[in-house]
Design an enzyme around this catalytic site. Sequence first.
Site, PDB file in Angstrom:
ATOM      1  CE  LYS A 190      -1.121  -3.064   4.657  1.00 21.66           C
ATOM      2  NZ  LYS A 190      -1.165  -4.036   5.760  1.00 21.66           N
ATOM      3  NE  ARG A 227      -2.775  -4.483  13.972  1.00 24.00           N
ATOM      4  CZ  ARG A 227      -2.066  -4.510  12.856  1.00 24.00           C
ATOM      5  NH1 ARG A 227      -1.111  -3.628  12.666  1.00 24.00           N
ATOM      6  NH2 ARG A 227      -2.274  -5.399  11.922  1.00 24.00           N
ATOM      7  CG  MET A 270       7.142  22.100   1.307  1.00 22.57           C
ATOM      8  SD  MET A 270       5.878  23.362   1.560  1.00 22.57           S
ATOM      9  CE  MET A 270       5.994  23.682   3.299  1.00 22.57           C
ATOM     10  CE1 TYR A 296      13.842  28.592   4.718  1.00 29.60           C
ATOM     11  CE2 TYR A 296      13.560  26.482   3.619  1.00 29.60           C
ATOM     12  CZ  TYR A 296      13.197  27.805   3.789  1.00 29.60           C
ATOM     13  OH  TYR A 296      12.170  28.322   3.043  1.00 29.60           O
TER      14      TYR A 296
HETATM   15  C1  LIG Z   1      -0.434  -5.157   5.347  1.00 27.47           C
HETATM   16  C2  LIG Z   1      -0.893  -6.510   5.683  1.00 27.47           C
HETATM   17  C3  LIG Z   1      -0.390  -7.629   5.020  1.00 27.47           C
HETATM   18  C4  LIG Z   1       0.723  -7.538   3.997  1.00 27.47           C
HETATM   19  O1  LIG Z   1       1.950  -7.361   4.636  1.00 27.47           O
HETATM   20  P1  LIG Z   1       3.307  -7.485   3.798  1.00 27.47           P
HETATM   21  O2  LIG Z   1       4.347  -7.528   4.844  1.00 27.47           O
HETATM   22  O3  LIG Z   1       3.387  -6.265   2.951  1.00 27.47           O
HETATM   23  O4  LIG Z   1       3.203  -8.725   3.015  1.00 27.47           O
HETATM   24  C5  LIG Z   1      -0.933  -8.856   5.311  1.00 27.47           C
HETATM   25  N1  LIG Z   1      -1.908  -8.984   6.222  1.00 27.47           N
HETATM   26  C6  LIG Z   1      -2.418  -7.938   6.900  1.00 27.47           C
HETATM   27  C7  LIG Z   1      -3.492  -8.159   7.898  1.00 27.47           C
HETATM   28  C8  LIG Z   1      -1.918  -6.671   6.670  1.00 27.47           C
HETATM   29  O5  LIG Z   1      -2.408  -5.637   7.348  1.00 27.47           O
END
Ligand SMILES: *Cc1c(COP(=O)(O)O)cnc(C)c1O
Length: 394
Positions: free
Chosen positions: A51, A147, A322, A274
């Site tokens: 992701k 969540r 920046m 800055y």
């Molecule tokens: C991001 C995520 C993972 C992976 O987490 P890591 O700590 O990077 O292994 C696994 N399960 C869910 C639901 C996640 O959102």
Amino acid sequence: MSTPRNDRIRFPGDDEIRPTWVEIDLSAFDRNLAAVAAKLPPGMRTIAVLKADAYGHGAVELAQRCAPELVGMIATATIEEALELRRAHIRLPILALGPGTRQQLQIALDANITLGVPGPEELSLIADIAQEREVVIHLKLDSGMGRMGCVESDLPRVAELLRSAPAIRVEAIYTHLANAGNPADPFTKDQVARFHTLIETLREAGITAENYHLSNSSTTLSGAVMEGNFIRVGLLLLGGAPLDGSAERLEPVMRWRSEIARLKDLPPGHAVGYGTTFFTTRPSRIATLPVGYADGYARAFSNRGEVLVRGRRAPVVGRVSMDLVTIDVTDIPDAQVGDEVVLLGAQGDDEISAEELAKKLDTISYEIFCNVSSRVPRLYLDGDVVRIRSRFEL
Ligand SMILES: *Cc1c(COP(=O)(O)O)cnc(C)c1O
């Protein structure tokens, strides 16, 4: 004495881009995939969590390395991310953890994306779609994150929806752990127990799945939770250290480097940057780097960060701007314009880890990786072959 690794990097139009980029070591990623697979009990498979563009590393490029012998599935957060992988002809099963909108769910199914279902509302949308076709889902249970996922009181409705929609195939049931970074935390055990109770409640209502999964990078590395048919790992595959306060990790995949663009000698008492937060206290040699907070090098590193030049540490002085960072190289007298400067990763015998950077910012390595912005080209190293992904024409 720039690092031998840097000397290997040659690409067309060497001088055409700003000399600030991250290197993504694809063979290190391959080795990490194999190392994770070797840790798993027989029958357990890896879901590579890619992701957020694989935490800034490049989801398409890493997905292309996910050999089906080592990776059972790829997970993304959003449906857009899952579609990006499908458009890049990634054929492995893809799980979009969600949540997604109704319209996205339809599009995702058309692209053969498996849906993570975080609650009865989403399940009800999917049940509508499943009047017309088979839909494969991974059902999420909330064992303590508060969540995403179904809680106990959702289960009667969930069971009813699933019974009413026989075309929904629950390929897996899963949950996510809140405190897995600390193997001693008893909350993890509670969550595992609650997960099993919820699964049992569903089973009594006639709902079962072939698979279940709950482990992430931390529990996979520590071995604290090694059950289920899959593990879901992101950080571990990238060589981040997932356990709180421990440096244990696989091979780092990302290395962030820039170069000294300018050098100037300043007398004592000269201001830098800055807000005039730094004044030289001695005759000083100040180097300017073509990287800044717009690239993801946090402004909070002002007067706090360190970088590597010729294998030695140089402090960030003054505010991070920046587009520019100033460092003090007075104590590295041989430093020259064009020298490689490492912001994250190894150079010579030293290394600046993502965890070191995270600690300074009171955050976690995940955020350090994710913060590297799209202005920074990604160079993919595969032996001597280098490919570049950049938002800009070269
Ligand atoms: C991001 C995520 C993972 C992976 O987490 P890591 O700590 O990077 O292994 C696994 N399960 C869910 C639901 C996640 O959102």
